[in-house]
Design a protein around this motif. Structure first.
Motif, PDB file in Angstrom:
ATOM      1  N   VAL A  55       0.861  -1.186   0.000  1.00 37.72           N
ATOM      2  CA  VAL A  55       0.000   0.000   0.000  1.00 37.72           C
ATOM      3  C   VAL A  55       0.893   1.231   0.000  1.00 37.72           C
ATOM      4  O   VAL A  55       1.738   1.411   0.880  1.00 37.72           O
ATOM      5  N   GLY A 103       0.169   5.153  -0.174  1.00 34.92           N
ATOM      6  CA  GLY A 103      -0.861   6.198  -0.179  1.00 34.92           C
ATOM      7  C   GLY A 103      -2.220   5.582  -0.421  1.00 34.92           C
ATOM      8  O   GLY A 103      -2.663   4.715   0.321  1.00 34.92           O
ATOM      9  N   ASP A 104      -2.889   6.005  -1.503  1.00 35.89           N
ATOM     10  CA  ASP A 104      -4.193   5.465  -1.862  1.00 35.89           C
ATOM     11  C   ASP A 104      -4.090   4.311  -2.854  1.00 35.89           C
ATOM     12  O   ASP A 104      -5.103   3.746  -3.246  1.00 35.89           O
ATOM     13  N   LEU A 106       1.928   9.811  -7.260  1.00 38.20           N
ATOM     14  CA  LEU A 106       1.173  10.296  -6.109  1.00 38.20           C
ATOM     15  C   LEU A 106       1.674  11.635  -5.602  1.00 38.20           C
ATOM     16  O   LEU A 106       0.956  12.342  -4.908  1.00 38.20           O
TER      17      LEU A 106
END
Length: 55
Positions: free
Chosen positions: A5, A7-8, A33
């Motif tokens: 993972v 960030g998003d 990102l």
């Protein structure tokens, strides 16, 4: 399989992925990102051709 993972974003990779390739993918995701949102929207609409400026 491993899930990383960032960030998003979620990067999923199996055991047969080359470590160098996975490192390049992770770098690309991290770079994407950190870019501002306008970079993705304005970049495609910019043109340096004279024809595009006069349309």
């Amino acid at each position: 399989m491993v899930e990383i993972v960032i960030g998003d974003a979620v990067v999923r990779a199996g055991g047969d992925v080359d470590p160098g390739r996975l490192a390049r993918i992770i770098r690309a995701v991290r770079k994407a990102l950190t870019l501002p949102v306008w970079w993705f929207t304005c970049r495609a609409s910019r043109s340096t051709s004279a024809r595009a400026r006069h349309l």
